[in-house]
Write a protein that holds these residues in place. Structure first.
Motif, mmCIF file in Angstrom:
data_model
loop_
_atom_site.group_PDB
_atom_site.id
_atom_site.type_symbol
_atom_site.label_atom_id
_atom_site.label_comp_id
_atom_site.label_asym_id
_atom_site.label_seq_id
_atom_site.Cartn_x
_atom_site.Cartn_y
_atom_site.Cartn_z
ATOM 1 N N ARG A 147 -18.662 -21.594 -21.992
ATOM 2 C CA ARG A 147 -18.235 -22.952 -21.662
ATOM 3 C C ARG A 147 -19.247 -23.634 -20.736
ATOM 4 N N PHE A 148 -19.780 -22.896 -19.759
ATOM 5 C CA PHE A 148 -20.708 -23.497 -18.810
ATOM 6 C C PHE A 148 -21.936 -24.062 -19.534
ATOM 7 N N PHE A 149 -22.554 -23.246 -20.390
ATOM 8 C CA PHE A 149 -23.765 -23.705 -21.068
ATOM 9 C C PHE A 149 -23.452 -24.720 -22.170
ATOM 10 N N HIS A 150 -22.282 -24.580 -22.779
ATOM 11 C CA HIS A 150 -21.866 -25.519 -23.820
ATOM 12 C C HIS A 150 -21.533 -26.882 -23.222
ATOM 13 N N ASP A 151 -20.697 -26.903 -22.189
ATOM 14 C CA ASP A 151 -20.187 -28.161 -21.633
ATOM 15 C C ASP A 151 -21.140 -28.818 -20.646
ATOM 16 N N ARG A 152 -21.904 -27.991 -19.895
ATOM 17 C CA ARG A 152 -22.705 -28.542 -18.803
ATOM 18 C C ARG A 152 -24.190 -28.668 -19.121
ATOM 19 N N ILE A 153 -24.676 -27.836 -20.040
ATOM 20 C CA ILE A 153 -26.112 -27.809 -20.300
ATOM 21 C C ILE A 153 -26.433 -28.372 -21.686
ATOM 22 N N TYR A 154 -25.869 -27.769 -22.725
ATOM 23 C CA TYR A 154 -26.210 -28.187 -24.088
ATOM 24 C C TYR A 154 -25.747 -29.614 -24.351
ATOM 25 N N TYR A 155 -24.490 -29.911 -24.031
ATOM 26 C CA TYR A 155 -23.952 -31.261 -24.211
ATOM 27 C C TYR A 155 -23.900 -31.986 -22.869
ATOM 28 N N SER A 156 -24.118 -33.285 -22.910
ATOM 29 C CA SER A 156 -24.014 -34.082 -21.689
ATOM 30 C C SER A 156 -22.571 -34.422 -21.373
#
Length: 465
Positions: free
Chosen positions: A23-32
């Motif tokens: 979730r961290f990399f999906h919500d915070r990094i990959y997607y704005s």
């Protein structure tokens, strides 16, 4: 809503930790920005639930639904061929709950026997209060439209009810996913749920006329998904329509009181725009509309050849502003270079693989899967160890915690660098014949759309929602 079943088990701590990492990399990094809409329509954990969605962006679609569910571990019935890319990727798919479904058109008739175990396990999981996610298009689309549905998901849902002697209420929850862009980092994703449909009222009909019951349920499900998503039916002119909604569509959104920078609003605005274009065609005004579409394709080709973005026609910085941007880039260049390690490899590795892909819709899948499961753990661990050796443990821990955000800085720095170069090129070519011709085409396209849509834009943001 509905009754809980006794076999339901809560999500384990190990799964929650892994999900939080994703979730961290999906919500915070990959997607704005991520949007999970109408989550209050999700039945409480333990109620048998099948989520049915459109399918366009391969694994990213599954991750969107996975992360929208807090108290459930969903299982996904997915096309079997995606399990054949490599053993590691196959294990990853199983780990997040993907199960293979074999199809005649892709894996052959002899492969269908393999579905028996998958379907029976899935039906028992559903009957026991679990969560299944199905994509009835039987494969992902490469455009924003809804393909034909197979009845496999309705068959599975009713067979699960039959396993329980039709004593357990099973729900189907329509859903849609939507993306601001399929192939770029720092874009927006939206998962939107509809209203749960209980199969219980159809149990008696299914006992005597199973196909009729499936058709009626399928009709309800499909109608809801169509009402949630952007469904561009004019596939012959899809490229032009998609370009128009991404360029002219932003002005259209603002004009009709939508926030073009927020994906839920932009989705509603795009739906309105596309519906109006369909009405124009249905009214027989195809000749002028085709001219507008031809201008859209000409403009798209021109800006691609010049390597510029359409928005630069309206928002190009002045020469003094560009001089300031260049000075800022020069001053911060050491930071921009420093921030590349090790994050630049997350950007490069998927692009290398993308050139070998026959299906470009897998690009987002490889970016997330490779980065989150391979390059990030390996390179972040290596960086942590090296920092500990050459500095100390505390600096290593601090640096490790900052690495994702340093990577974001690198991404924004080099995007700003690219935008500045494009703006300089635009300024230098502004008075050339090629650029002047594009300005004329763009103005003609926008004027044509303004004139046509002035007669059709009676739906407002409030009534559309």
């Amino acid at each position: 809503m509905g009754q809980k079943t006794s076999t339901y088990q809560r999500v384990g701590i190990a799964y929650r930790i892994f999900k939080s990492y994703i979730r961290f990399f999906h919500d915070r990094i990959y997607y704005s920005r991520t949007y999970n809409l109408n989550t209050e329509n999700i039945p409480e954990a333990g109620v048998p639930l099948m989520i049915v969605s459109n399918h366009q962006n391969t694994l990213n679609d599954a991750l969107g639904i996975l992360l929208a569910l807090n108290d459930r571990k969903p299982y996904f019935i997915s096309r079997a061929d995606i399990f054949d890319y490599n053993p590691f990727f196959s294990k990853f798919l199983h780990a997040i709950g993907l199960l293979p479904s074999f199809r005649i058109a892709f894996e052959g008739v002899e492969s269908l026997a393999k579905n028996k175990d998958t379907f029976l396990w899935s039906e028992k999981e559903l009957l026991g209060g679990g969560t299944l996610v199905m994509y009835p298009e039987a494969g992902h689309q490469d455009k924003r439209w809804l393909g034909d549905f197979t009845f496999g998901y309705t068959k599975m849902a009713f067979e699960a009810a039959e396993l329980g002697n039709f004593e357990t209420e099973i729900f189907i929850l329509p859903s849609c996913n939507h993306y601001s862009d399929y192939f770029k980092l720092r874009e927006q994703i939206l998962v939107k749920f509809g209203t749960p449909i209980s199969l219980q009222p159809f149990y008696e009909l299914y006992k005597t006329k199973p196909r009729t019951a499936q058709r009626q349920v399928n009709s309800l499900v499909r109608k809801q998904i169509e009402s949630l998503m952007l469904d561009i039916r004019d596939l012959d002119n899809y490229e032009a329509i998609d370009f128009i909604r991404n360029t002219y569509g932003r002005k259209f959104a603002v004009k009709h009181q939508f926030n073009a920078n927020k994906l839920p609003d932009k989705l509603l605005s795009d739906r309105l725009l596309v519906e109006n274009l369909e009405k124009i065609r249905a009214d027989g005004q195809t000749v002028e509309l085709e001219k507008i579409y031809a201008d859209a394709l000409t403009l798209k080709k021109g800006i691609n050849e010049l390597n510029i973005n359409d928005s630069i026609f309206d928002q190009c910085p002045s020469w003094p502003a560009l001089a300031g941007n260049i000075l800022l880039l020069i001053i911060s260049l050491p930071l921009g270079i420093f921030a590349l390690w090790p994050n630049v490899l997350h950007f490069i590795a998927p692009n290398i693989l993308r050139s070998r892909m026959t299906d470009p819709m897998f690009w987002g899948t490889f970016v997330l899967a490779i980065s989150v499961l391979i390059t990030i753990p390996l390179l972040y661990t290596l960086t942590f160890v090296l920092t500990w050796i050459f500095a100390n443990l505390w600096w290593a821990l601090i640096y490790l915690a900052m690495l994702p955000f340093i990577g974001l800085f690198a991404w924004y720095y080099w995007r700003f660098f690219k935008q500045t170069i494009q703006a300089v090129q635009f300024r230098l070519k502004r008075n050339t014949k090629v650029m002047s011709d594009l300005v004329v085409v763009r103005k003609r396209m926008e004027n044509g759309l303004d004139n046509f849509l002035a007669e059709y834009h009676h739906i407002t943001k409030e009534t559309k929602q």
